[in-house]
Design a protein around this motif. Structure first.
Motif, PDB file in Angstrom:
ATOM      1  N   GLU A  45      13.517  49.831 -20.643  1.00 42.01           N
ATOM      2  CA  GLU A  45      14.558  50.530 -21.403  1.00 42.01           C
ATOM      3  C   GLU A  45      15.722  50.900 -20.490  1.00 42.01           C
ATOM      4  N   ASN A  46      15.402  51.402 -19.288  1.00 39.86           N
ATOM      5  CA  ASN A  46      16.447  51.745 -18.330  1.00 39.86           C
ATOM      6  C   ASN A  46      17.243  50.505 -17.929  1.00 39.86           C
ATOM      7  N   LEU A  47      16.560  49.376 -17.782  1.00 38.61           N
ATOM      8  CA  LEU A  47      17.236  48.130 -17.416  1.00 38.61           C
ATOM      9  C   LEU A  47      18.192  47.689 -18.520  1.00 38.61           C
ATOM     10  N   ASP A  48      17.753  47.765 -19.770  1.00 35.69           N
ATOM     11  CA  ASP A  48      18.636  47.398 -20.888  1.00 35.69           C
ATOM     12  C   ASP A  48      19.933  48.203 -20.842  1.00 35.69           C
ATOM     13  N   GLU A  49      19.804  49.511 -20.633  1.00 34.47           N
ATOM     14  CA  GLU A  49      20.987  50.369 -20.592  1.00 34.47           C
ATOM     15  C   GLU A  49      21.859  50.054 -19.380  1.00 34.47           C
ATOM     16  N   ALA A  50      21.247  49.864 -18.222  1.00 36.69           N
ATOM     17  CA  ALA A  50      22.010  49.597 -17.003  1.00 36.69           C
ATOM     18  C   ALA A  50      22.754  48.262 -17.083  1.00 36.69           C
ATOM     19  N   VAL A  51      22.126  47.241 -17.645  1.00 33.14           N
ATOM     20  CA  VAL A  51      22.785  45.937 -17.792  1.00 33.14           C
ATOM     21  C   VAL A  51      23.944  46.057 -18.775  1.00 33.14           C
ATOM     22  N   ALA A  52      23.761  46.786 -19.869  1.00 37.28           N
ATOM     23  CA  ALA A  52      24.850  46.982 -20.834  1.00 37.28           C
ATOM     24  C   ALA A  52      26.023  47.709 -20.174  1.00 37.28           C
ATOM     25  N   LEU A  53      25.734  48.710 -19.358  1.00 33.90           N
ATOM     26  CA  LEU A  53      26.792  49.407 -18.611  1.00 33.90           C
ATOM     27  C   LEU A  53      27.480  48.449 -17.642  1.00 33.90           C
ATOM     28  N   HIS A  54      26.702  47.667 -16.940  1.00 30.05           N
ATOM     29  CA  HIS A  54      27.233  46.708 -15.969  1.00 30.05           C
ATOM     30  C   HIS A  54      28.181  45.714 -16.642  1.00 30.05           C
ATOM     31  N   ARG A  55      27.825  45.296 -17.831  1.00 29.10           N
ATOM     32  CA  ARG A  55      28.637  44.310 -18.564  1.00 29.10           C
ATOM     33  C   ARG A  55      29.784  44.945 -19.353  1.00 29.10           C
ATOM     34  N   GLY A  56      29.867  46.265 -19.336  1.00 29.11           N
ATOM     35  CA  GLY A  56      30.932  46.942 -20.067  1.00 29.11           C
ATOM     36  C   GLY A  56      30.713  47.000 -21.566  1.00 29.11           C
ATOM     37  N   GLU A  57      29.481  46.810 -22.000  1.00 25.74           N
ATOM     38  CA  GLU A  57      29.163  46.822 -23.428  1.00 25.74           C
ATOM     39  C   GLU A  57      29.009  48.235 -23.967  1.00 25.74           C
TER      40      GLU A  57
END
Length: 89
Positions: A45-57
């Protein structure tokens, strides 16, 4: 350390998950984003959020007013043309 490519193949969408010293570690191989959690599901779950932040989503830059509310003077905290430290790359 995992690489975003292997034999020239794109690794987008690959996730690696392992346990280390009681924590679950999750890494999105394509972006290099890595997170941890007390359980497998927490780490993912933390990874999903961090990747979305990284991609600017998701997420946004804080406003100057929000920074001031937290005791940060926006005029005194600009990086300008300076390169970030290696740890932030």
């Amino acid at each position: 350390m995992p690489s975003s490519t292997e034999d020239g193949a794109d690794r987008d969408g690959e996730i690696r998950l392992w346990r280390d010293e009681g924590w679950w570690i999750a890494r999105d191989v394509g972006t290099g984003v890595t997170t941890q959690g007390e359980s497998r599901s927490d780490a993912l779950e933390n990874l999903d959020e961090a990747v979305a932040l990284h991609r600017g989503e998701i997420g946004r830059e804080p406003t100057d007013e929000e920074l001031r509310e937290h005791g940060i003077d926006p005029e005194e905290n600009a990086t300008g043309d300076a390169e970030p430290p290696d740890v932030l790359e």
